[in-house]
Design a protein around this motif. Structure first.
Motif, mmCIF file in Angstrom:
data_model
loop_
_atom_site.group_PDB
_atom_site.id
_atom_site.type_symbol
_atom_site.label_atom_id
_atom_site.label_comp_id
_atom_site.label_asym_id
_atom_site.label_seq_id
_atom_site.Cartn_x
_atom_site.Cartn_y
_atom_site.Cartn_z
ATOM 1 N N THR A 158 3.840 6.943 -0.782
ATOM 2 C CA THR A 158 2.867 7.722 -1.551
ATOM 3 C C THR A 158 1.604 7.995 -0.742
ATOM 4 O O THR A 158 0.525 8.119 -1.306
ATOM 5 N N TRP A 159 1.764 8.064 0.592
ATOM 6 C CA TRP A 159 0.579 8.373 1.397
ATOM 7 C C TRP A 159 0.497 9.864 1.658
ATOM 8 O O TRP A 159 1.530 10.548 1.744
ATOM 9 N N GLY A 186 0.820 -1.211 0.000
ATOM 10 C CA GLY A 186 0.000 0.000 0.000
ATOM 11 C C GLY A 186 0.849 1.255 0.000
ATOM 12 O O GLY A 186 2.085 1.205 -0.070
ATOM 13 N N SER A 187 0.187 2.394 0.103
ATOM 14 C CA SER A 187 0.868 3.676 -0.040
ATOM 15 C C SER A 187 1.893 3.927 1.066
ATOM 16 O O SER A 187 2.901 4.592 0.850
ATOM 17 N N SER A 246 -11.621 3.979 -4.684
ATOM 18 C CA SER A 246 -12.242 2.997 -5.569
ATOM 19 C C SER A 246 -13.318 2.189 -4.851
ATOM 20 O O SER A 246 -13.812 1.201 -5.366
ATOM 21 N N HIS A 263 1.897 -5.625 -6.893
ATOM 22 C CA HIS A 263 1.729 -4.190 -7.176
ATOM 23 C C HIS A 263 2.881 -3.418 -6.547
ATOM 24 O O HIS A 263 3.472 -2.536 -7.140
ATOM 25 N N LYS A 283 -3.148 12.469 -6.238
ATOM 26 C CA LYS A 283 -4.138 11.977 -5.267
ATOM 27 C C LYS A 283 -4.934 13.142 -4.676
ATOM 28 O O LYS A 283 -6.163 13.092 -4.578
ATOM 29 N N GLY A 331 -5.628 4.209 -5.251
ATOM 30 C CA GLY A 331 -4.252 4.658 -5.061
ATOM 31 C C GLY A 331 -3.320 4.044 -6.108
ATOM 32 O O GLY A 331 -2.493 4.730 -6.715
ATOM 33 N N TYR A 332 -3.470 2.756 -6.327
ATOM 34 C CA TYR A 332 -2.619 2.035 -7.288
ATOM 35 C C TYR A 332 -2.810 2.606 -8.700
ATOM 36 O O TYR A 332 -1.844 2.808 -9.447
ATOM 37 N N ARG A 342 -6.447 -8.160 -15.800
ATOM 38 C CA ARG A 342 -7.203 -7.268 -14.940
ATOM 39 C C ARG A 342 -7.119 -5.811 -15.385
ATOM 40 O O ARG A 342 -6.051 -5.330 -15.747
ATOM 41 N N ASP A 386 -3.014 4.940 7.398
ATOM 42 C CA ASP A 386 -3.280 3.511 7.253
ATOM 43 C C ASP A 386 -2.097 2.719 6.736
ATOM 44 O O ASP A 386 -1.319 3.161 5.914
ATOM 45 N N ASP A 445 -0.920 -1.201 5.482
ATOM 46 C CA ASP A 445 -1.404 -2.501 5.007
ATOM 47 C C ASP A 445 -0.322 -3.549 5.236
ATOM 48 O O ASP A 445 0.754 -3.463 4.646
ATOM 49 N N ARG A 453 5.107 2.553 0.006
ATOM 50 C CA ARG A 453 5.657 3.096 -1.246
ATOM 51 C C ARG A 453 6.016 4.566 -1.143
ATOM 52 O O ARG A 453 6.416 5.195 -2.125
HETATM 53 N N1 LIG Z 1 -9.449 -1.867 -5.204
HETATM 54 C C1 LIG Z 1 -8.221 -2.147 -4.778
HETATM 55 C C2 LIG Z 1 -7.805 -1.754 -3.504
HETATM 56 C C3 LIG Z 1 -6.532 -2.072 -3.104
HETATM 57 N N2 LIG Z 1 -5.686 -2.737 -3.923
HETATM 58 C C4 LIG Z 1 -4.305 -3.036 -3.494
HETATM 59 O O1 LIG Z 1 -4.170 -2.909 -2.091
HETATM 60 C C5 LIG Z 1 -3.236 -1.882 -1.740
HETATM 61 C C6 LIG Z 1 -3.676 -1.117 -0.529
HETATM 62 O O2 LIG Z 1 -4.970 -0.565 -0.737
HETATM 63 P P1 LIG Z 1 -5.408 0.884 -0.271
HETATM 64 O O3 LIG Z 1 -4.949 1.149 1.126
HETATM 65 O O4 LIG Z 1 -6.857 1.006 -0.562
HETATM 66 O O5 LIG Z 1 -4.675 1.864 -1.316
HETATM 67 P P2 LIG Z 1 -3.291 2.610 -1.259
HETATM 68 O O6 LIG Z 1 -2.561 2.310 -2.524
HETATM 69 O O7 LIG Z 1 -2.593 2.290 0.001
HETATM 70 O O8 LIG Z 1 -3.700 4.149 -1.338
HETATM 71 P P3 LIG Z 1 -4.119 5.167 -0.165
HETATM 72 O O9 LIG Z 1 -3.026 6.179 -0.137
HETATM 73 O O10 LIG Z 1 -5.407 5.746 -0.598
HETATM 74 O O11 LIG Z 1 -4.227 4.362 1.102
HETATM 75 C C7 LIG Z 1 -3.145 -1.041 -3.007
HETATM 76 O O12 LIG Z 1 -1.950 -0.323 -3.118
HETATM 77 C C8 LIG Z 1 -3.319 -2.064 -4.100
HETATM 78 O O13 LIG Z 1 -2.124 -2.733 -4.411
HETATM 79 C C9 LIG Z 1 -6.119 -3.111 -5.174
HETATM 80 O O14 LIG Z 1 -5.404 -3.724 -5.926
HETATM 81 N N3 LIG Z 1 -7.380 -2.823 -5.581
#
Ligand SMILES: Nc1ccn([C@@H]2O[C@H](COP(=O)(O)OP(=O)(O)OP(=O)(O)O)[C@@H](O)[C@H]2O)c(=O)n1
Ligand SMILES: [Mg+2]
Length: 454
Positions: free
Chosen positions: A64-65, A58-59, A178, A148, A167, A187-188, A240, A71, A73, A62
């Protein structure tokens, strides 16, 4: 070629100042991630579960938050040959062991169960997954996520700020997220757009000319059929579409947001002024000026997660609109709002009342058997206003069954095709409020929703 103003460097810096995680924030997040990783390992050892590896995704992993979002993951991976049942029981056992050190824990369910915990103020998902050889060999949807990470991390290095800008810009346009409630950009997906176009700026420029059917295929996996407005082939799994959850309207809202931004690049596109809740007097004034009919079906918010609730609410919105149309009401628009206690499905109609008389056109007079039957039936019916022949057909002016939209809904809503939990709640009780009656709903969040609605 259309010409747009360039995006001032200064503006980007101003935005970044507000969204870039600070150094102490980064250190804290990193420390917590390390702590969680060792907690998982300890838990697995303690429970005697072999073959467990921990991966931060997740972000947060990476860089990228957005500053202030907390949060993390944590993926707990098991060897591929582990059975699904074992993955669930052992994975959850390890997660629950870690949760003993957490402030709060909650079982959640995606394709399989995972645990959401609050750990030292951070919102942490502990997700068990299979350690498969590649993302195209996944056994469960979440197995893709570590891939990812491997794809994005090295490619986004040094360009993290571009992702942050995008973002935040999407947040400002109401298209980030999403989940099924938002149906926007994940985010991805945002990261892949930056990788593909190279920067925030280039993404904005490109999106101004997007059309439904836009395709992005970073690894050139080749043509695969997808129907969605935006198709971004997952570099880690060619089957996908990463943008599968993006609705046509959110796709178009983003295009519009980009075009407007380039006309006058301002901070408000990233941080829109928050809307004030409408006061009763403002509601009354707006209703008076619109002269339409507002209807709200109000019921107790079902106790389910938003990803379950919102598809049901969108389905109800469709069902209600179809019912109204079937009974001659003209719908201007429909919408949904859901708060902690109450939920409202909203409708604006040209009018909530119709005349008692309804024109019912029958068969041509010369289609003897049908025509005679028709005439006999309606002549004898209670409350018929009259009959005549028009364009060779029998016409009867009969009494309308539902002259008010409210009456129609009160009588027929329960028999609409509704999702399970929404149906249960509607069956328990619901209320239909009309026009000025919506002032009964005091939730400030509803009043903000209303500001866009009327
Ligand atoms: N619909 C989704 C939701 C999540 N993920 C995967 O789960 C990871 C963590 O999900 P999430 O926390 O929702 O997104 P982030 O990329 O962490 O972005 P954010 O900064 O919004 O938390 C994502 O990076 C992605 O690889 C995905 O493939 N498809
Ligand atoms: Mg995240």
């Amino acid at each position: 070629m259309e010409t747009y103003t360039s995006i001032p460097e200064e503006l980007k810096l101003t935005v970044l100042e507000r969204i870039q995680p600070t150094e102490p924030e980064r250190e804290k997040l990193l420390a917590i991630q390390k702590e969680l990783a060792s907690q998982v390992k300890l838990a697995a050892e303690k429970l005697g579960v072999p073959g467990v590896l921990v991966k931060m995704v997740g972000s947060a992993a990476r860089g990228t938050w957005l500053s202030g979002t907390h949060d993390i993951d944590v993926f707990i991976s098991f060897p591929e040959e582990t059975s699904r049942k074992e993955l669930e029981t052992l994975g959850m056992a390890v997660a629950k062991e870690v949760a003993k050190h957490a402030e709060h824990a909650e079982d959640r369910h995606a394709e399989h169960p995972y645990l959401n915990i609050i750990y030292k103020g951070f919102d942490v998902d502990l997700v068990p997954c299979f350690r498969v050889a590649s993302a195209s060999h996944i056994k469960s949807a979440v197995d893709r996520t570590p891939f990812h990470n491997d794809f994005v991390k090295p490619r986004i290095k040094g360009h993290e700020d571009e992702v942050l800008l995008l973002k935040q810009f999407m947040r400002g346009g109401g298209v980030y997220g999403s989940e099924l409630k938002t149906q926007g950009f994940s985010g991805y997906l945002t990261e892949l757009l930056v990788i593909s176009y190279g920067s925030f700026k280039n993404t904005i420029y490109a999106a101004c000319s997007w059309k439904p059917g836009e395709k992005i295929d970073i690894m050139q996996h080749g043509e695969i059929d997808h129907e969605e407005p935006l198709v971004v082939i997952d570099p880690t799994d060619p089957r996908r579409n990463v943008a599968a959850a993006l609705s046509l309207d959110k796709f178009c809202m983003f295009i519009d947001h980009c075009r407007e931004f380039l006309k006058s690049p301002e901070l408000s596109f990233f941080f829109p002024a928050s809307l004030l809740p409408l006061e009763d007097s403002e509601i009354l004034e707006k209703l008076e000026s619109r002269k339409s009919t507002q209807l709200a079906v109000v019921f107790k918010t079902p106790d389910v997660v938003e990803d379950v609730l919102f598809p049901q609410l969108y389905k109800m919105e469709q069902a209600v609109a179809a019912l109204l149309k079937e009974y001659d009401f003209t719908v201007i628009k429909t919408g949904v709002w859901s708060g902690n206690t109450e939920t409202a499905v909203m409708m604006e109609l040209i009018s909530g009342t119709l005349p008692n008389v309804k024109k019912h056109i029958g068969p041509p007079v010369w289609v003897k058997v049908h025509a005679e039957k028709f005439k006999e039936k309606y002549q004898a019916e209670d409350g018929v206003f009259g009959g005549y022949i028009e364009n060779g057909k029998y016409v009867f002016e009969i009494r309308r069954k539902y002259p008010t939209a409210k009456g129609l809904l009160e009588d027929r809503l329960r028999s609409c095709s509704l999702g399970k939990q929404v149906h249960q709640s509607i069956n328990e009780s619901f209320e239909i409020i009309e026009d000025a009656g919506i002032c009964r709903l005091k939730d400030p969040d509803f009043r903000v929703f209303l500001r866009k609605w009327i």
